[in-house]
Motif scaffolding. Sequence first.
Motif, PDB file in Angstrom:
ATOM      1  N   GLU A  22      28.594 114.651  15.763  1.00 11.86           N
ATOM      2  CA  GLU A  22      29.966 114.966  16.156  1.00 11.86           C
ATOM      3  C   GLU A  22      30.459 113.956  17.201  1.00 11.86           C
ATOM      4  O   GLU A  22      31.647 113.660  17.287  1.00 11.86           O
ATOM      5  CB  GLU A  22      30.032 116.392  16.735  1.00 11.86           C
ATOM      6  N   ALA A  23      29.545 113.409  17.988  1.00 11.21           N
ATOM      7  CA  ALA A  23      29.928 112.481  19.054  1.00 11.21           C
ATOM      8  C   ALA A  23      30.021 111.025  18.576  1.00 11.21           C
ATOM      9  O   ALA A  23      30.272 110.116  19.364  1.00 11.21           O
ATOM     10  CB  ALA A  23      28.932 112.590  20.212  1.00 11.21           C
ATOM     11  N   ALA A  24      29.845 110.809  17.270  1.00  5.89           N
ATOM     12  CA  ALA A  24      29.702 109.437  16.777  1.00  5.89           C
ATOM     13  C   ALA A  24      30.894 108.538  17.112  1.00  5.89           C
ATOM     14  O   ALA A  24      30.723 107.396  17.537  1.00  5.89           O
ATOM     15  CB  ALA A  24      29.466 109.452  15.259  1.00  5.89           C
ATOM     16  N   VAL A  25      32.105 109.067  16.933  1.00  8.04           N
ATOM     17  CA  VAL A  25      33.283 108.231  17.178  1.00  8.04           C
ATOM     18  C   VAL A  25      33.378 107.862  18.663  1.00  8.04           C
ATOM     19  O   VAL A  25      33.648 106.713  19.018  1.00  8.04           O
ATOM     20  CB  VAL A  25      34.571 108.934  16.685  1.00  8.04           C
ATOM     21  N   ASP A  26      33.103 108.830  19.533  1.00  6.90           N
ATOM     22  CA  ASP A  26      33.125 108.551  20.969  1.00  6.90           C
ATOM     23  C   ASP A  26      32.087 107.490  21.337  1.00  6.90           C
ATOM     24  O   ASP A  26      32.345 106.589  22.134  1.00  6.90           O
ATOM     25  CB  ASP A  26      32.822 109.827  21.774  1.00  6.90           C
ATOM     26  N   VAL A  27      30.917 107.603  20.747  1.00  2.18           N
ATOM     27  CA  VAL A  27      29.846 106.644  21.050  1.00  2.18           C
ATOM     28  C   VAL A  27      30.254 105.240  20.582  1.00  2.18           C
ATOM     29  O   VAL A  27      30.138 104.265  21.325  1.00  2.18           O
ATOM     30  CB  VAL A  27      28.520 107.077  20.383  1.00  2.18           C
TER      31      VAL A  27
END
Lengths: 157, 421
Positions: A22-27
């Motif tokens: 779920e955090a992929a885009v932020d990362v």
Amino acid sequence: MIPEHMRHELQSRIAAAVTNREAAVDVMKTLQAHYGWLTDEAVIEAAGLLELSPLQVEELATFYEMIYRRPVGRHVIHVCDSISCWAMGGESLLQNIAGLLGIKVGETTPDGQFTLLPCCCLGNCGQAPTLMIGDAIFGAVTVESASELLDKKRRDS
Amino acid sequence: MEQILLRHNKPGRPVTFYEYSSEGGFVALKKALNTMSPDDVQQAVIDSGLRGRGGAGFPTGKKWSFVPRNLPGPRWLICNCDEMEPGTYKDRVLLEANPYSLVEGIVLACYAIGVRHAFIFIRRGYEQAAANLRRAIAEATTAGLLGENILGSGFSCDIDLHISAGRYICGEETALMNALEGKRANPRAKPPFPAVKGLWGGPTVVNNVESLANIPSIIANGPQWFKDTAATPEAAGMKLFCVSGHVASPACVELPLGMKLGEIIEGHCGGMRPGSTFKSCLPGGASTPYFTRDHWDVPMDFDPVAKAGSRLGTGGIVVFDQHTCMVAVTLNLVRFYARESCGWCTPCREGLPYVVHLLELIESGYGSAEHIAILREHVQHLNYSFCALAPGAMGPVDGLLRHFEEEVREHIVKGKCPCRN
Ligand SMILES: Cc1cc2nc3c(=O)[nH]c(=O)nc-3n(C[C@H](O)[C@H](O)[C@H](O)COP(=O)(O)O)c2cc1C
Ligand code: SF4
Ligand code: FES
């Protein structure tokens, strides 16, 4: 390599997510901000943090308009080429900015300052034509105001 | 004129938490948690006649009622703030001026559906809207209006922001769920519908920003009051119309649903810009078939616009003047969709570039009568695609062939664009 504090920040972002990915885009965005673009090294680092394979990260990275998998300049200029901006002269604005920068659309200036890209509607259709540099949106842009904007960016950097 | 969503707006700056609260904000939330059951809230939204403002116009309360109440495990609410449809900028205007009615609306929706955790999916480029929401969420949490045990009612609810990285298809509700889960944002097959099996397999409701931001006023003032704010007895509520193109004063205005197209353009956008006369418009964003001068008196509400051969869509009205070539407009629109195609299904991935090619031929003077027939066929064929993107892309082509076939033929006969010298 990303600095240790950034790694910790990202690790806590991932820990707060419902699932890692779920955090992929932020990362990807954080790594992109660090390297200037999403380098091969960044893809591998993102994969390590998210416990995905590099290929799974690649699949995401290549999907998004604002994740750059190739080197870009310090400032990426996104000029809207969607309908409202088109109706208000967006096409010639894009060509004129290319002329001001002495590059073709899609290229980066030799000094590495600017990359020029067309993009989708920026949600500023009432003040067309519109462009975006970094997080900032500029509406009702003319060749003159674009030229001033470029000068200002050059001076600031 | 009375306004619902833009009522709290302050010139040149966002409304503050204090202002919103002291001008009737959060009254609905207090009323609902103190005096209404979740079913009461849902029923009020059903009775209000509110239809989804994200494009499809599905009745909001009815959508909520599809969520099964007895499934174990979490269920979710997603607020769709992807807003990448060309000509549409209402959600940005709303959130840059006032993030609070959305926050309040989300908590009310979560209460009605029994959701503990909501997401707001925000597009890239809306960083100001995201910053406003982040502040509003923090303030509401501090004031006990969000988070654990809201206002001592025992009901708890959190809101998380997801800031995307730019791709139109993420706005399609099933693609959006994949995007939120950190997967490539291809749409999912329906059924199962999101209400039953959505985000992480749990029951999920996806609603547009404007739909949710209308909920507080429905709860505070009652469904009948909301309904009566429309311009016609059949319509319900107000709508944010965002107008762009060749009008004198392009603006995002909140007007009663059912107001006539001509009245919106003449009365609220200053008419056409000097030197321009009205030729055509997209009535509801990039995927809607064109309206012409003949549609000046169509009430801008879901059913009348559909009856007149188009869709109310997002309420993004893009106006073109007499000098505009409608083949060129259509080419720009289909190019957008061809580029934004997620590539998952063949009709869209292969069909849209072909339609672009045909329109390019016609626009540059190399078209033939046969091309018109092929385009017409494709308006039908692209309905066989996996999601609504490709049929949407063909909306303008459909409108072009129905209202401007003469103009298309002129390109072919003259061997050049008649609008260019
Ligand atoms: C290609 C595509 C893009 C879409 N983009 C958006 C969008 O940006 N915002 C939105 O609210 N709905 C969008 N929708 C519609 C959503 O799928 C969904 O119907 C809507 O969010 C439901 O909210 P509503 O019932 O409140 O209207 C899009 C649909 C398609 C097919
Ligand atoms: S219609 Fe287009 S956007 Fe939708 S699934 Fe098929 S390829 Fe993807
Ligand atoms: S069409 Fe350019 S900002 Fe919307």
